[in-house]
Scaffold this motif. Structure first.
Motif, short mmCIF file in Angstrom:
data_model
loop_
_atom_site.label_atom_id
_atom_site.label_comp_id
_atom_site.label_asym_id
_atom_site.label_seq_id
_atom_site.Cartn_x
_atom_site.Cartn_y
_atom_site.Cartn_z
N GLY A 89 47.97 -30.43 27.61
CA GLY A 89 46.64 -30.45 28.17
C GLY A 89 45.78 -29.31 27.65
O GLY A 89 46.26 -28.22 27.38
N THR A 90 44.50 -29.58 27.48
CA THR A 90 43.54 -28.56 27.05
C THR A 90 42.77 -28.11 28.27
O THR A 90 42.14 -28.92 28.95
N THR A 91 42.81 -26.82 28.57
CA THR A 91 42.16 -26.30 29.75
C THR A 91 40.65 -26.20 29.53
O THR A 91 40.16 -26.25 28.40
N THR A 92 39.92 -26.08 30.64
CA THR A 92 38.47 -25.96 30.56
C THR A 92 38.07 -24.73 29.76
O THR A 92 37.12 -24.76 28.97
N SER A 93 38.78 -23.62 29.95
CA SER A 93 38.46 -22.39 29.21
C SER A 93 38.66 -22.59 27.72
O SER A 93 37.91 -22.06 26.90
N ASP A 94 39.70 -23.38 27.34
CA ASP A 94 39.91 -23.68 25.93
C ASP A 94 38.73 -24.44 25.36
O ASP A 94 38.25 -24.14 24.26
N LEU A 96 35.63 -24.58 26.50
CA LEU A 96 34.42 -23.75 26.47
C LEU A 96 34.42 -22.84 25.26
O LEU A 96 33.35 -22.52 24.71
N SER A 97 35.59 -22.43 24.81
CA SER A 97 35.66 -21.57 23.62
C SER A 97 35.30 -22.34 22.36
O SER A 97 35.05 -21.74 21.32
N VAL A 199 29.91 -28.22 18.18
CA VAL A 199 30.02 -28.48 19.62
C VAL A 199 28.86 -27.78 20.31
O VAL A 199 28.80 -26.55 20.37
N GLN A 200 27.93 -28.58 20.85
CA GLN A 200 26.77 -27.99 21.52
C GLN A 200 27.11 -27.55 22.94
O GLN A 200 26.66 -26.48 23.40
N SER A 201 27.89 -28.35 23.64
CA SER A 201 28.23 -28.03 25.03
C SER A 201 29.42 -28.87 25.47
O SER A 201 29.85 -29.79 24.77
N VAL A 202 29.94 -28.53 26.64
CA VAL A 202 31.03 -29.27 27.26
C VAL A 202 30.57 -29.72 28.64
O VAL A 202 30.01 -28.94 29.41
N SER A 203 30.78 -31.01 28.92
CA SER A 203 30.40 -31.54 30.23
C SER A 203 31.54 -32.41 30.77
O SER A 203 32.60 -32.51 30.14
N PHE A 204 31.31 -33.03 31.93
CA PHE A 204 32.35 -33.85 32.55
C PHE A 204 31.77 -35.23 32.85
O PHE A 204 30.62 -35.35 33.31
N ASP A 205 32.59 -36.28 32.58
CA ASP A 205 32.11 -37.63 32.83
C ASP A 205 32.27 -37.98 34.31
O ASP A 205 32.64 -37.14 35.13
N SER A 221 35.68 -37.36 23.41
CA SER A 221 36.81 -36.83 24.16
C SER A 221 37.52 -35.75 23.33
O SER A 221 37.66 -35.90 22.11
N PRO A 222 37.98 -34.68 23.97
CA PRO A 222 38.74 -33.65 23.24
C PRO A 222 39.99 -34.22 22.57
O PRO A 222 40.46 -33.69 21.57
N ASP A 223 40.52 -35.33 23.12
CA ASP A 223 41.71 -35.95 22.54
C ASP A 223 41.44 -36.54 21.16
O ASP A 223 42.37 -36.78 20.39
N ASP A 224 40.15 -36.80 20.86
CA ASP A 224 39.79 -37.40 19.57
C ASP A 224 39.54 -36.35 18.48
O ASP A 224 39.26 -36.71 17.34
#
Length: 229
Positions: A89-94, A96-97, A199-205, A221-224
């Motif tokens: 799993g990729t954490t939110t902090s990962d 955001l970096s 990567v401009q930003s990170v959001s949640f669906d 998706s980060p998985d892609d």
């Protein structure tokens, strides 16, 4: 009907109840035996052993060894599960970096680097005798055709110096990447394009899952993500 616990006791030659009576029991849904079950089983075996024919010491040592092994395996499984969750799993902090970095994802819209050059990756489904990359502007006008010649199936990287066919600077983009590939018989070969995007930003669906917002590509998706630059 005898429970799994009763069956195990019977296999060990232990009578849990009297010779002719047995209380009503409720069936447990667990199909596997845990540490508590193992310890209960061993205690019942000791309590019900024949005092004139006590349990063999070697048998007791073997069962204690099994209990120790079970305990160790249980702890190891818990540790491995925690490690797998961390690695998988990729954490939110990962995530955001990643903001401000570039990622390699499937797509056909690309932005050049600060020096005007552009790179990408092609996934060829089969060997090709000729591979061409066409780079177009937002109006659909072809700016550059990059010939890569014959290539083997698999991953293929390409680079563009940022100049048009006429030698002029192509500008800041965005650009559309199109790949065509043919085999020796002139038949088309499947080719998938991977491009670098910032990567401009990170959001949640709506399901609470994180997504990356990439210009020209949209939410991904980060998985892609194949690679982070």
């Amino acid at each position: 009907m005898a429970s799994a616990f009763d069956t195990t006791l019977s296999n060990l030659g232990i009578s849990r109840y009297g010779a002719n009576t047995a209380p009503t029991t409720t069936t447990k849904n667990n199909a596997s035996m845990g540490q508590d079950d193992f310890l209960t089983l061993m205690t019942a075996q000791l309590r019900n052993q024949d005092p004139f024919e006590p349990m063999d010491n070697n048998q007791m040592v073997a069962q204690m060894a099994q209990f120790s092994s079970l305990s160790g395996i249980t702890e190891m499984n818990a540790t491995l599960s925690a490690i797998a969750q961390k690695l998988g799993g990729t954490t939110t902090s990962d995530l955001l970096s990643w903001v401000g970095s570039t990622v390699l994802v499937q797509g056909d819209t690309a932005f050049p680097r600060t020096d005007g050059t552009l790179g990408g990756t092609i996934l060829l489904g089969d060997d090709a005798s000729n591979v061409e990359v066409k780079i177009s502007n937002a109006d659909g006008t072809t700016l550059k055709t990059v010939s890569l010649g014959a290539q083997e199936a698999g991953t293929l990287d390409f680079e563009w110096d940022g100049s048009t066919d006429s030698g002029e600077a192509a500008g800041n983009g965005p650009f559309t990447i199109a790949v065509s590939a043919q085999n020796a018989d002139g038949k088309s070969v499947s080719a998938q394009t991977l491009v670098w995007a910032p990567v401009q930003s990170v959001s949640f669906d709506s399901d609470g899952k994180p997504v990356l917002n990439l210009p020209g590509i949209g939410q991904t998706s980060p998985d892609d993500v194949v690679k982070v630059g």
